[in-house]
Enzyme design. Structure first.
Site, PDB file in Angstrom:
ATOM      1  N   GLU C  29       0.831  -1.203   0.000  1.00 33.13           N
ATOM      2  CA  GLU C  29       0.000   0.000   0.000  1.00 33.13           C
ATOM      3  C   GLU C  29       0.868   1.257   0.000  1.00 33.13           C
ATOM      4  O   GLU C  29       1.758   1.405   0.841  1.00 33.13           O
ATOM      5  CB  GLU C  29      -0.900   0.011   1.242  1.00 33.13           C
ATOM      6  CG  GLU C  29      -1.972  -1.074   1.198  1.00 33.13           C
ATOM      7  CD  GLU C  29      -2.289  -1.649   2.569  1.00 33.13           C
ATOM      8  OE1 GLU C  29      -1.741  -1.159   3.572  1.00 33.13           O
ATOM      9  OE2 GLU C  29      -3.081  -2.613   2.630  1.00 33.13           O
ATOM     10  N   LEU C  58      -5.989  -2.064  -0.962  1.00 35.33           N
ATOM     11  CA  LEU C  58      -5.817  -2.348   0.467  1.00 35.33           C
ATOM     12  C   LEU C  58      -6.225  -3.804   0.726  1.00 35.33           C
ATOM     13  O   LEU C  58      -7.394  -4.093   0.975  1.00 35.33           O
ATOM     14  CB  LEU C  58      -6.697  -1.374   1.262  1.00 35.33           C
ATOM     15  CG  LEU C  58      -6.329  -1.077   2.709  1.00 35.33           C
ATOM     16  CD1 LEU C  58      -6.989   0.214   3.168  1.00 35.33           C
ATOM     17  CD2 LEU C  58      -6.667  -2.194   3.645  1.00 35.33           C
ATOM     18  N   GLU C  60      -3.991  -7.004   2.230  1.00 36.91           N
ATOM     19  CA  GLU C  60      -2.741  -7.679   2.604  1.00 36.91           C
ATOM     20  C   GLU C  60      -2.701  -9.136   2.168  1.00 36.91           C
ATOM     21  O   GLU C  60      -1.663  -9.638   1.743  1.00 36.91           O
ATOM     22  CB  GLU C  60      -2.511  -7.602   4.120  1.00 36.91           C
ATOM     23  CG  GLU C  60      -1.961  -6.282   4.623  1.00 36.91           C
ATOM     24  CD  GLU C  60      -2.976  -5.164   4.660  1.00 36.91           C
ATOM     25  OE1 GLU C  60      -4.183  -5.445   4.438  1.00 36.91           O
ATOM     26  OE2 GLU C  60      -2.597  -4.010   4.905  1.00 36.91           O
ATOM     27  N   GLN C  82       2.309  -1.921   5.577  1.00 32.51           N
ATOM     28  CA  GLN C  82       2.390  -0.505   5.959  1.00 32.51           C
ATOM     29  C   GLN C  82       2.828  -0.384   7.422  1.00 32.51           C
ATOM     30  O   GLN C  82       3.679   0.427   7.757  1.00 32.51           O
ATOM     31  CB  GLN C  82       1.055   0.182   5.724  1.00 32.51           C
ATOM     32  CG  GLN C  82       1.183   1.676   5.745  1.00 32.51           C
ATOM     33  CD  GLN C  82       0.106   2.357   4.932  1.00 32.51           C
ATOM     34  OE1 GLN C  82      -0.978   2.623   5.439  1.00 32.51           O
ATOM     35  NE2 GLN C  82       0.381   2.628   3.674  1.00 32.51           N
ATOM     36  N   PHE C  83       2.236  -1.198   8.239  1.00 29.64           N
ATOM     37  CA  PHE C  83       2.708  -1.440   9.603  1.00 29.64           C
ATOM     38  C   PHE C  83       2.713  -2.959   9.776  1.00 29.64           C
ATOM     39  O   PHE C  83       1.837  -3.632   9.223  1.00 29.64           O
ATOM     40  CB  PHE C  83       1.777  -0.807  10.646  1.00 29.64           C
ATOM     41  CG  PHE C  83       1.937   0.682  10.794  1.00 29.64           C
ATOM     42  CD1 PHE C  83       2.681   1.224  11.836  1.00 29.64           C
ATOM     43  CD2 PHE C  83       1.344   1.544   9.889  1.00 29.64           C
ATOM     44  CE1 PHE C  83       2.832   2.593  11.973  1.00 29.64           C
ATOM     45  CE2 PHE C  83       1.491   2.924  10.022  1.00 29.64           C
ATOM     46  CZ  PHE C  83       2.240   3.450  11.065  1.00 29.64           C
ATOM     47  N   PHE C  86      -0.487  -5.160  10.373  1.00 29.12           N
ATOM     48  CA  PHE C  86      -1.462  -5.603   9.386  1.00 29.12           C
ATOM     49  C   PHE C  86      -1.120  -6.958   8.782  1.00 29.12           C
ATOM     50  O   PHE C  86      -1.876  -7.502   7.987  1.00 29.12           O
ATOM     51  CB  PHE C  86      -1.651  -4.518   8.317  1.00 29.12           C
ATOM     52  CG  PHE C  86      -2.102  -3.222   8.927  1.00 29.12           C
ATOM     53  CD1 PHE C  86      -3.293  -3.166   9.646  1.00 29.12           C
ATOM     54  CD2 PHE C  86      -1.327  -2.084   8.853  1.00 29.12           C
ATOM     55  CE1 PHE C  86      -3.706  -1.995  10.260  1.00 29.12           C
ATOM     56  CE2 PHE C  86      -1.734  -0.899   9.458  1.00 29.12           C
ATOM     57  CZ  PHE C  86      -2.920  -0.852  10.173  1.00 29.12           C
ATOM     58  N   HIS C 127      -0.216  -0.122  15.989  1.00 27.97           N
ATOM     59  CA  HIS C 127       0.873   0.454  15.204  1.00 27.97           C
ATOM     60  C   HIS C 127       2.185   0.315  15.961  1.00 27.97           C
ATOM     61  O   HIS C 127       3.105   1.100  15.772  1.00 27.97           O
ATOM     62  CB  HIS C 127       0.590   1.926  14.863  1.00 27.97           C
ATOM     63  CG  HIS C 127      -0.587   2.120  13.956  1.00 27.97           C
ATOM     64  ND1 HIS C 127      -1.882   2.027  14.401  1.00 27.97           N
ATOM     65  CD2 HIS C 127      -0.663   2.379  12.629  1.00 27.97           C
ATOM     66  CE1 HIS C 127      -2.710   2.234  13.381  1.00 27.97           C
ATOM     67  NE2 HIS C 127      -1.998   2.456  12.300  1.00 27.97           N
TER      68      HIS C 127
HETATM   69  C1  LIG Z   1      -5.915  -3.926   6.856  1.00 27.52           C
HETATM   70  C2  LIG Z   1      -5.258  -2.601   6.902  1.00 27.52           C
HETATM   71  N1  LIG Z   1      -4.172  -2.368   6.146  1.00 27.52           N
HETATM   72  C3  LIG Z   1      -3.541  -1.197   6.187  1.00 27.52           C
HETATM   73  C4  LIG Z   1      -3.977  -0.188   6.987  1.00 27.52           C
HETATM   74  C5  LIG Z   1      -3.215   1.134   7.037  1.00 27.52           C
HETATM   75  N2  LIG Z   1      -4.071   2.209   6.581  1.00 27.52           N
HETATM   76  C6  LIG Z   1      -4.719   2.992   7.457  1.00 27.52           C
HETATM   77  S1  LIG Z   1      -5.804   3.994   6.693  1.00 27.52           S
HETATM   78  C7  LIG Z   1      -5.367   3.424   5.166  1.00 27.52           C
HETATM   79  C8  LIG Z   1      -6.074   3.937   3.956  1.00 27.52           C
HETATM   80  C9  LIG Z   1      -7.540   3.774   4.142  1.00 27.52           C
HETATM   81  O1  LIG Z   1      -8.237   4.153   3.020  1.00 27.52           O
HETATM   82  P1  LIG Z   1      -9.809   4.177   3.050  1.00 27.52           P
HETATM   83  O2  LIG Z   1     -10.358   2.854   3.408  1.00 27.52           O
HETATM   84  O3  LIG Z   1     -10.255   4.731   1.752  1.00 27.52           O
HETATM   85  O4  LIG Z   1     -10.178   5.157   4.228  1.00 27.52           O
HETATM   86  P2  LIG Z   1      -9.865   6.707   4.297  1.00 27.52           P
HETATM   87  O5  LIG Z   1      -8.585   6.838   5.036  1.00 27.52           O
HETATM   88  O6  LIG Z   1      -9.749   7.230   2.925  1.00 27.52           O
HETATM   89  O7  LIG Z   1     -10.998   7.267   5.037  1.00 27.52           O
HETATM   90  C10 LIG Z   1      -4.395   2.452   5.274  1.00 27.52           C
HETATM   91  C11 LIG Z   1      -3.784   1.757   4.134  1.00 27.52           C
HETATM   92  C12 LIG Z   1      -5.110  -0.458   7.770  1.00 27.52           C
HETATM   93  N3  LIG Z   1      -5.614   0.441   8.618  1.00 27.52           N
HETATM   94  N4  LIG Z   1      -5.721  -1.658   7.701  1.00 27.52           N
END
Ligand SMILES: Cc1ncc(C[n+]2csc(CCOP(=O)(O)OP(=O)(O)O)c2C)c(N)n1
Ligand SMILES: Cc1ncc(C[n+]2csc(CCOP(=O)(O)OP(=O)(O)O)c2C)c(N)n1
Ligand SMILES: [Mg+2]
Ligand SMILES: [Mg+2]
Lengths: 324, 322, 324, 322
Positions: C29, C58, C60, C82-83, C86, C127
């Site tokens: 990601e 998104l 994993e 990303q962390f 996940f 995190h």
């Molecule tokens: C399973 C998972 N992978 C990675 C992350 C790290 N991460 C946090 S927010 C984000 C983007 C989220 O995008 P979206 O679902 O569109 O929500 P938005 O932030 O745009 O509201 C990511 C990759 C996560 N929270 N959960």
């Protein structure tokens, strides 16, 4: 009292708890119409209906997550994994959500995940695994692993009534191979308490699950040689019953840890480390671990036999310690 | 749908409160008082306020991390939220969790577990409990556009559809998942099309129009409550800040932001209330003053609150300790 | 030679390997347009294009599975989580598919999964986690965890060139906090070899990751008290470098195991059990484990500080052992 | 599509070989010679034979556990397969794995890992490798109807669609996942509709007609090879045996089986070949005799083969041991 199998004990525990508490229900693949791949829920659909015995789509993460949600909403779901091996697919829900809910935001998650595990049934790499190692480093989960008919029922009842997520490991090899007569009245076996499966004075064999029988058989052979083995059945793996561990070490001063799970990072490592840390002065020899080698579970009989710890391995280790 | 004046005014109040509270988080973050990270829903507040407000008291929300409005609407106070952000003992989770990772079943809010879309199956499970017990309650679960690519999205939607569970699935489609634009996330134009795979009705609403979100969510709740099963609602909106407050979001074209700025949900609601003579400039200013005060008080409360004790670290792992 | 950070070392390793071998590519990601949440791949998209620096949806499990497939088809993918937290979502692909491919049917799966892990950055439960414990009981995986700039680069290169699935744990706290000048020429740090971070004679502190610095600081303090501490940096966690462990024990006879991962079922348990089993006669005291308590990682600073092992804890343990 | 006579005859041969070989597995299982379990594709052979035959030599298959036809078509011999089932050293995996858990990259076959749909993202990854390297190769990944409810189905399909990867997704819709009928698995009528969520063309074919499966798969392969991206093919068929050979499948209505029995894929192909005068009864009988001989020889070979040595248990965990 009629003798029942280990599998029947599991079935009875669920049946009685479902009758006792309308919040208890079951979900998983083929638990309804089919009564479960191992028949643990046979007849349940007819008895409790399609809303308490739920045939789910093939989606371990989804139905484990759903169990968590239902638990948060006040239910006590029992999740059946068709084989423990498929629990890898719900790892995230169990570790990320279930295990941490209470610590993170104070919400109890009373789910039980039944995990039919273990080898010796020619299941190959994906129908034979012991999965406790995946979850053993996860604070917030509880893991139990009964070896007897009595405990199979009592621990499952305790798990269902417990307010935390409990992974209930049930050994497929034992399903129909062991029988016992157990009390008719309601009872539970408390989570967190090990059991002395055999009293002895010279060496402690600390084990759990199907390996309890391997240990007992080894003890029998060793008895003929004049060696008195104490067998400890852990029953609960997480959290471990430190006191029982330390008690047996203080008595025998020599320890073998035995399990079917692979060696590196297994429960045996923790048992060994705990004893070393807290009973060092009582130890008259190294703690010997006997476990499956660090490989997947192979299919072909000679390979699987090499994989699974055998009675002779235990005898050999005890003899070595006796000479120490 | 006919919406009462007082509800419309309340919606405005919650939009304002969400915005101001989160703006304060941003500034406290930049002052180094909020540690780790801060995420806001800036520009998309109508989503969480709208669907949060559509729920009844007995319903349950399984929000994601841009759903500040849900916490507020459901009655979790700005004080407790501010204390949460500042890691205080008086915060919603007593310092165990940070920022948006808020959950409190007393307010029917399930704690968001970071891992996006994990709350879709969890939400389905809450709905399953309602169904098993024959209760006329509903759950709403929300995720971002990004979250809809996860397996748990699929498994949650599918399970809910097979069993016709009383759940409303919300998607905050704010065009980006962190830096990743929609076209790198999915090959479809409308996320609502994901619902075709489950025979779940997929609605598309203007996510900057709180009334539209509220109305769609309310209708979906009633369908669910009456046994009609799940609905999926895609709220089209735009994340106006960076992914988190440290992110300058250079990857977002300026023109896109300009365009969406005109559609600001608060502005939109303000105009609606004034142009329709539903409210007055004065009333709205009063509301804003009240909101500012609430936020100030929340900050003061949090700043004065003690940190948790180090020993608390060891507490609460189990609901039934051994 | 210019000093570079731990993060820069990671970046250099990937950059050089991508230049050297067209089979190496990155997916995860925000690794492309954004250059990664921690900027480990900044500029890579421009340099290597959208087919070798892949911003994924998104998902994993999906992109880890895709990495596995690409590896089976002859590529050498680097997956960025990303962390690290996940990685729970890709547990199944890693444990079921990647780890077992070679044993089951002879196919090598050369993937590297970069897992930015560890606490002390106010990240809260999701995190901040150390994730090695989830995979430590999984035969077929390799796990490395560099603590220095030199090792960060050398181990990552070794991981990329290795034919097995390697989980590369990189500690976020170290990203920009440590700097060093490293050779300009190409080098690798072999997987499976621990390192003596500090030579000493009285007590061994066996550790890895960011805790190496905690151990070194404790050693410094203890030196002032006249106690000579040897610090072992494991570097590779799976499989462990038993020889290095045993060598240090045979030298000092006293052992502290230190890690940031939670205690029960941690790497420290295995280290302790191995030493007990194979060096029992060399031990002059119990093996003391210092680790995070068995809880999720709390957010609020006083709680997080209580969670993460501190220098004083190490000093205390060593002092206790010295008195033994 | 025009199919050459020799290909039609080959398709028939592979159908027959798949059926006979699996029938032998069944009988060896009931004799206690195959331990653990035995699964067959009985009644659905046209799926694996059809899509397997559509692949070129350089393509790769990521089959699931009812895809015996794929192994055979791609050249893994009945001998090695039989030895695999009997746990012998000469088996495809040398005894490490059992039965259908067969993989051999020399034949472009990825080993099936039990966990259904895990091979969808893996397949996408193979396709990604082809795309990165600019190779004109294709991968086919298959799962059951049950497998389409898993998260990995979603994540694999989505990733493949975003990047337009050269992959053909096959679904063997045999009406049941173990005992679970379709209506308890999904709320849609056609599994092909799942592909709407990804803007992937979803085709439905008669899974009992090997020519239909082959043709659809072949066309999808060419689309993928030419950069047109993925296709999803739902093959409608019926599992005629139990889930595994110990399962009597009482939960399947007898009438349903009766109905499908008439549509047996081998019978269907036989009629097609004879009625169209493409082949003769004699030729088909010859084929069957050849097949029987192959199966007999395979059994003899396997029975005579040694078991692996116990020490082999410890070998092969790593490709690069330390
Ligand atoms: C399973 C998972 N992978 C990675 C992350 C790290 N991460 C946090 S927010 C984000 C983007 C989220 O995008 P979206 O679902 O569109 O929500 P938005 O932030 O745009 O509201 C990511 C990759 C996560 N929270 N959960
Ligand atoms: C993830 C996962 N969960 C459970 C199982 C156990 N299992 C094996 S086959 C099967 C049913 C599969 O149904 P389907 O996908 O329709 O394939 P079919 O057997 O009908 O060909 C189940 C539940 C599995 N293999 N994988
Ligand atoms: Mg978004
Ligand atoms: Mg099926």
């Amino acid at each position: 009292m009629k003798e029942i199998t280990y599998l029947e004990a599991i079935k009875q525990a669920m049946d009685e708890e479902m009758t006792r508490d309308p919040g208890v229900f079951i979900l998983g693949e083929d638990v309804g119409i089919f009564g479960g791949a191992f028949r643990a829920t046979e007849g349940f659909l007819e008895k409790y209906g399609t809303w308490r015995v739920i045939d789910t789509p093939l989606s371990e993460s989804g139905f484990t997550g759903a169990a968590i949600g239902a638990a948060l909403a006040g239910m006590r779901p029992i999740v059946e994994m068709q084989f423990a091996d498929f629990i890898t697919c719900s790892f995230d829900q169990l570790v990320t959500v279930a295990a941490k809910n209470h610590y993170r935001w104070g919400a109890a998650t009373p789910i039980v995940v039944r995990a039919p595990c273990g080898g010796n049934i020619h299941g190959g790499p994906f129908h034979s695994q012991c999965i406790e190692g995946y979850f053993f480093n996860v604070p917030g989960l509880k893991i139990v692993f009964p070896s007897t008919v009595y405990d199979a029922k009592g621990l499952l009842k305790a798990a269902i009534r417990d307010n935390d997520p409990v992974i209930y490991c049930e050994h497929k090899y034992l399903y129909r191979r062991i029988k016992d007569s157990i009390p008719e009245e309601d009872y539970v076996v408390p989570i967190g308490k090990a059991r002395v499966a055999l009293e002895g004075n010279d060496v402690s064999v600390i084990t759990y699950g199907a390996m309890v029988y391997t240990a007992l058989e080894a003890a029998q052979r060793l008895k003929e040689q004049g060696c008195s083995v104490e067998v400890i059945d852990l029953r609960t793996l997480l959290p471990l019953d430190n006191k029982s561990l330390f008690d047996t070490v203080k008595k025998t001063n020599k320890v073998v840890v035995l399990h079917e799970q692979t060696k590196t990072g297994g429960v045996g490592a923790e048992v060994s480390a705990l004893i070393n840390e807290y009973c060092f002065d009582y130890l008259d020899g190294p703690i010997i671990r006997i476990a499956a080698p660090d490989t997947p579970v192979p299919y072909s009989p000679p390979l699987e036999e090499a994989f699974i710890p055998q009675v002779k391995d235990v005898v050999f280790a005890v003899e070595k310690l006796m000479r120490y | 749908m006919d919406i009462k004046r007082e509800d419309l005014v309340q919606l405005y109040y919650y939009l304002r409160l969400t915005r101001r509270l989160e703006e304060r988080f941003t500034s406290l973050y930049h002052q180094g008082k909020i540690l780790g990270g801060a995420w806001t829903s800036n520009g998309t507040e109508a989503v969480s306020v709208g669907y949060g407000y559509a729920l009844k008291r007995e319903d349950i929300a399984a929000p994601y991390f841009r759903d500040m409005g849900v916490f507020l609407v459901r009655g979790i106070t700005p004080k407790r939220l501010m204390a949460q952000y500042l890691g205080r003992k008086t915060g919603v989770t007593g310092g165990k969790e940070g920022n948006v990772h808020v959950g409190d079943l007393n307010f029917g809010v399930i704690g968001f577990p970071s891992h996006l879309a994990d709350n879709y199956p969890v939400g389905a499970g809450v709905a399953l409990a309602f169904k098993i017990r024959g209760e006329k309650r509903v759950v709403a679960a929300c995720t971002g556009d990004g979250g809809t690519s996860r397996g748990d999205f699929h498994e949650g939607m599918n399970l809910a559809s097979v069993r016709k569970l009383p759940i409303v699935f919300i998607c905050n489609n704010n065009q980006y998942a962190y830096s990743t634009p929609l076209q790198l996330q999915m090959a479809i134009k409308n996320i609502a099309d994901r619902s075709l795979a489950y025979n779940i009705p997929g609605k598309i609403v203007d996510g900057n129009n709180v009334i539209a979100v509220y109305t769609a969510a309310k209708e979906a709740c009633e369908v669910a409550r009456d046994g009609g099963g799940p609905t999926f609602i895609e709220c089209k909106t735009m994340r106006m800040h960076g992914h988190s407050e440290h992110d300058s979001a250079k990857y977002v074209p300026r023109e896109l932001l300009e365009e969406w700025k005109k559609k600001d949900p608060i502005l939109h609601m303000e105009n609606y209330l004034l142009e329709g003579s539903i409210s007055t400039r004065e009333e709205l200013e009063d509301i804003d003053a009240r909101v500012k005060k609430e936020v100030d008080e929340a900050e003061a409360f949090a700043e004065e609150s003690p940190y948790p004790d180090p020993e608390d670290c060891l507490k609460g792992v189990y609901a039934t300790p051994l």
